[in-house]
Design a protein around this motif. Structure first.
Motif, mmCIF file in Angstrom:
data_model
loop_
_atom_site.group_PDB
_atom_site.id
_atom_site.type_symbol
_atom_site.label_atom_id
_atom_site.label_comp_id
_atom_site.label_asym_id
_atom_site.label_seq_id
_atom_site.Cartn_x
_atom_site.Cartn_y
_atom_site.Cartn_z
ATOM 1 N N PRO A 48 34.573 38.976 37.360
ATOM 2 C CA PRO A 48 34.747 40.238 36.490
ATOM 3 C C PRO A 48 33.781 41.052 36.433
ATOM 4 C CG PRO A 48 35.528 38.302 35.065
ATOM 5 C CD PRO A 48 34.770 37.787 36.154
ATOM 6 N N LEU A 49 32.506 40.329 36.502
ATOM 7 C CA LEU A 49 30.956 41.150 36.862
ATOM 8 C C LEU A 49 31.322 42.067 38.104
ATOM 9 C CD1 LEU A 49 28.327 41.628 35.460
ATOM 10 C CD2 LEU A 49 27.320 40.021 37.141
ATOM 11 N N ASP A 50 31.874 41.523 39.366
ATOM 12 C CA ASP A 50 31.793 42.251 40.400
ATOM 13 C C ASP A 50 32.937 43.214 40.477
ATOM 14 O OD1 ASP A 50 30.042 40.728 41.554
ATOM 15 O OD2 ASP A 50 31.370 39.300 42.351
ATOM 16 N N ILE A 51 33.816 43.203 39.868
ATOM 17 C CA ILE A 51 34.828 44.095 39.383
ATOM 18 C C ILE A 51 34.477 45.370 38.729
ATOM 19 C CG2 ILE A 51 37.321 44.618 38.359
ATOM 20 C CD1 ILE A 51 37.691 41.551 39.285
ATOM 21 N N SER A 52 33.818 45.006 37.808
ATOM 22 C CA SER A 52 33.105 46.124 36.624
ATOM 23 C C SER A 52 32.051 47.081 37.624
ATOM 24 C CB SER A 52 32.585 45.391 35.330
ATOM 25 O OG SER A 52 31.382 44.619 35.726
ATOM 26 N N LEU A 67 32.797 42.285 46.964
ATOM 27 C CA LEU A 67 33.791 41.077 46.809
ATOM 28 C C LEU A 67 34.122 40.484 48.322
ATOM 29 C CD1 LEU A 67 36.647 43.167 44.995
ATOM 30 C CD2 LEU A 67 34.512 42.010 43.919
ATOM 31 N N GLY A 68 33.535 40.536 49.119
ATOM 32 C CA GLY A 68 33.859 39.891 50.312
ATOM 33 C C GLY A 68 35.022 40.442 50.932
ATOM 34 N N ALA A 69 35.410 40.010 52.241
ATOM 35 C CA ALA A 69 36.425 40.450 52.970
ATOM 36 C C ALA A 69 37.631 40.178 52.168
ATOM 37 C CB ALA A 69 36.648 39.832 54.300
ATOM 38 N N PRO A 70 38.542 41.071 52.228
ATOM 39 C CA PRO A 70 39.580 40.701 51.326
ATOM 40 C C PRO A 70 40.904 39.638 52.161
ATOM 41 C CG PRO A 70 40.217 42.804 52.673
ATOM 42 C CD PRO A 70 38.688 42.416 52.603
ATOM 43 N N GLU A 71 41.346 39.030 51.441
ATOM 44 C CA GLU A 71 42.411 38.163 52.057
ATOM 45 C C GLU A 71 43.713 38.858 52.953
ATOM 46 O OE1 GLU A 71 41.739 34.821 51.433
ATOM 47 O OE2 GLU A 71 40.268 35.369 49.674
ATOM 48 N N ARG A 72 44.185 40.040 52.208
ATOM 49 C CA ARG A 72 45.144 40.833 53.063
ATOM 50 C C ARG A 72 44.879 42.203 52.860
ATOM 51 N NH1 ARG A 72 50.315 40.325 50.205
ATOM 52 N NH2 ARG A 72 51.206 41.343 51.820
ATOM 53 N N ILE A 73 45.213 43.101 53.803
ATOM 54 C CA ILE A 73 45.058 44.484 53.758
ATOM 55 C C ILE A 73 46.467 45.059 53.664
ATOM 56 C CG2 ILE A 73 44.267 46.494 54.750
ATOM 57 C CD1 ILE A 73 41.680 44.998 55.560
ATOM 58 N N VAL A 74 46.915 45.804 52.716
ATOM 59 C CA VAL A 74 48.321 46.221 52.853
ATOM 60 C C VAL A 74 48.375 47.790 52.906
ATOM 61 C CG1 VAL A 74 50.533 46.090 51.425
ATOM 62 C CG2 VAL A 74 49.025 44.176 51.136
ATOM 63 N N GLY A 117 39.110 56.661 52.033
ATOM 64 C CA GLY A 117 38.504 55.015 51.708
ATOM 65 C C GLY A 117 37.607 54.996 50.568
ATOM 66 N N ILE A 118 37.665 55.926 49.436
ATOM 67 C CA ILE A 118 37.118 55.579 48.338
ATOM 68 C C ILE A 118 38.166 54.935 47.310
ATOM 69 C CG2 ILE A 118 36.171 57.228 46.272
ATOM 70 C CD1 ILE A 118 34.385 57.494 48.966
ATOM 71 N N VAL A 119 37.718 54.365 46.399
ATOM 72 C CA VAL A 119 38.620 53.476 45.405
ATOM 73 C C VAL A 119 39.460 54.538 44.538
ATOM 74 C CG1 VAL A 119 38.536 51.880 43.419
ATOM 75 C CG2 VAL A 119 37.258 51.373 45.529
ATOM 76 N N GLN A 120 40.587 54.344 44.569
ATOM 77 C CA GLN A 120 41.386 55.121 43.659
ATOM 78 C C GLN A 120 41.722 54.113 42.456
ATOM 79 O OE1 GLN A 120 45.141 55.976 45.269
ATOM 80 N NE2 GLN A 120 45.564 57.473 43.722
ATOM 81 N N ASP A 121 42.035 53.231 42.549
ATOM 82 C CA ASP A 121 42.388 52.279 41.068
ATOM 83 C C ASP A 121 42.037 50.818 41.514
ATOM 84 O OD1 ASP A 121 43.382 51.658 38.825
ATOM 85 O OD2 ASP A 121 45.125 52.849 38.959
ATOM 86 N N ILE A 122 41.942 49.986 40.643
ATOM 87 C CA ILE A 122 41.500 48.608 40.595
ATOM 88 C C ILE A 122 42.855 47.940 39.800
ATOM 89 C CG2 ILE A 122 40.122 46.685 40.392
ATOM 90 C CD1 ILE A 122 37.981 48.990 40.273
ATOM 91 N N VAL A 123 43.466 46.996 40.446
ATOM 92 C CA VAL A 123 44.446 46.445 39.338
ATOM 93 C C VAL A 123 44.043 44.957 39.413
ATOM 94 C CG1 VAL A 123 46.823 45.584 39.233
ATOM 95 C CG2 VAL A 123 46.217 47.961 40.132
ATOM 96 N N ALA A 124 43.430 44.549 38.225
ATOM 97 C CA ALA A 124 42.829 43.101 37.904
ATOM 98 C C ALA A 124 43.101 43.180 36.422
ATOM 99 C CB ALA A 124 41.434 43.376 38.168
ATOM 100 N N GLY A 125 44.161 42.539 36.313
ATOM 101 C CA GLY A 125 44.687 42.506 34.878
ATOM 102 C C GLY A 125 43.954 41.147 33.921
#
Lengths: 124, 184
Positions: free
Chosen positions: A33-37, A53-60, A101-109
Motif C-alpha cells: 500500500p505504501l508504494d501505491i500511495s 512497483l516493478g514490471a507489471p505482470e500484464r499490460i492491457v 504515459g501519465i497515471v490517470q487512475d489507480i484501481v487498488a481496492g
C-alpha cells in the motif's frame, strides 16, 4: 508392558494423520500500500510506476488507455483423510495511463481476506 | 520375558511400517473442492449508481476486479451473452434487463470483471479394499465426477472509468459433487 499400547496408539495416530497435508503457496509479489500511495494521479509517469512497483505482470491496451496489471495469488490447501479443500484468492492492482504515459487512475481496492485453511469441502 | 520382547518388537515394526507407508494410504472415497476468490451478491452492489459511481469506488467496496478487458467484438462476448440471457434459460441474472442492449451502445467500453470459481469433485474407488486381499495388485475401480462453475460480476465503464452498467452471471449451481458419470 505399557510400551505396547503406547506404540499401538502412535501407530494408529500416524496412520490416521498420514493422510493429511496442509499446503500454502503464493504467486507473484504483493504490491505494498505504501508504494501505491506514492503514485500520484496526473503526475507520476509510466517509468516511475515501473520503478516503484516493478514490471507489471500484464499490460492491457483499452480504449487508448495503457493499463498496468499487477497480481498476486495466495493459496491454502488442506487435506484430511478423504476431504480436501483448496482456497485461492487473488489480489490485483490496475494502473491506468493516459496517452502521454501519465497515471490517470489507480484501481487498488480494499484488500481481500486471506484465504482460509480448510479441509471440509461442504458448505460455503 | 521373551514374549514381551517379541510383542514389543512386533509393535515397533508395525509403528515403523505404518509411519513409512501411511503416506501411501489413499482413502476409498475423496471429496475435493477448489474455490477461487469469494462470491459477490446483488446486496453488495446496491451502492453502485450507474453514471455516477467510479470504478475506484467499486474497488474500494468490493476489492479490485480480477480482470479488465475491452468490451469489443473479441472480448465482450460474455457481457453481451449475459445481457441477453435470463435466469430461466441459463441461470444468469441481469440487472436492468429493460435497458436496450444494442451492440453499438456497449461497444468499446471497458469492462471490469470479478470471478468466483467453485469446483467440486467426488471419487470412490471400489477396488480399494482389494489391497488387503491381494497384496501385490490392487486394481482401481473408480467412479467419480464433479463440476466446475464461475460466477461473474461485470462492471462496464466509460473512458472516464465511471460505471455505465453492471451484470451478474450466476452459475455456481452447476458446481456439484457427482458420483454417477453416465447418462445425460
Amino acid at each position: 508392558m505399557r510400551l505396547f499400547p503406547a506404540l499401538l496408539f502412535i501407530a494408529a495416530v500416524s496412520v490416521i494423520t498420514g493422510g493429511c497435508a496442509f499446503v500454502r503457496g503464493t504467486y507473484g509479489e504483493e504490491v505494498k500500500p505504501l508504494d501505491i500511495s506514492s503514485i500520484k494521479k496526473g503526475i507520476t509517469t509510466r517509468a516511475e510506476v515501473a520503478t516503484l512497483l516493478g514490471a507489471p505482470e500484464r499490460i492491457v491496451e483499452v480504449n487508448g488507455h495503457e493499463i498496468f496489471h499487477y497480481f498476486h495469488y495466495d493459496m491454502k490447501s488442506g487435506l484430511l483423510l478423504i476431504f480436501s479443500r483448496t482456497n485461492l484468492m487473488s489480489e490485483d492492482v490496475f494502473v491506468f495511463f493516459d496517452g502521454n504515459g501519465i497515471v490517470q487512475d489507480i484501481v487498488a481496492g480494499k484488500k481481500k481476506p486471506v484465504p482460509k485453511m480448510q479441509f471440509w469441502p461442504f458448505g460455503d | 520375558m521373551d514374549r514381551i520382547r517379541v510383542s514389543s518388537q512386533i509393535s515397533l515394526l508395525v509403528l515403523c511400517l505404518s509411519m513409512v507407508l501411511s503416506g501411501c494410504m489413499r482413502g476409498p472415497i475423496m471429496w475435493q473442492r477448489v474455490t477461487v476468490n469469494q462470491p459477490i451478491t446483488p446486496d453488495q452492489i446496491t451502492f453502485i449508481q450507474e453514471g455516477k459511481t467510479s470504478l475506484s469506488e467499486v474497488a474500494n467496496e468490493l476489492g479490485t476486479p480480477d480482470e479488465i478487458v475491452i468490451d469489443s467484438d473479441e472480448s465482450g462476448r460474455l457481457l453481451l451473452k449475459e445481457l441477453r440471457s435470463t435466469r430461466s434459460v441459463r441461470g444468469g441474472v441481469v440487472r436492468n434487463q429493460d435497458r436496450p442492449t444494442i451492440r453499438n451502445q456497449i461497444k468499446k467500453r471497458l469492462v471490469a470483471r470479478y470471478h468466483f470459481s467453485d469446483s467440486k469433485y467426488l471419487r470412490i474407488d471400489f477396488g480399494w479394499g482389494l489391497r488387503f486381499v491381494i497384496p501385490f495388485y490392487s486394481p482401481e475401480m473408480l467412479l467419480g465426477g464433479g463440476g466446475s462453475a464461475t460466477d461473474v460480476f461485470e462492471v462496464a465503464c466509460d473512458s472516464q472509468l465511471v460505471v455505465q452498467e453492471t451484470s451478474f452471471a450466476f452459475r455456481q449451481s452447476f458446481s456439484q459433487f457427482k458420483l454417477w458419470p453416465f447418462g445425460d
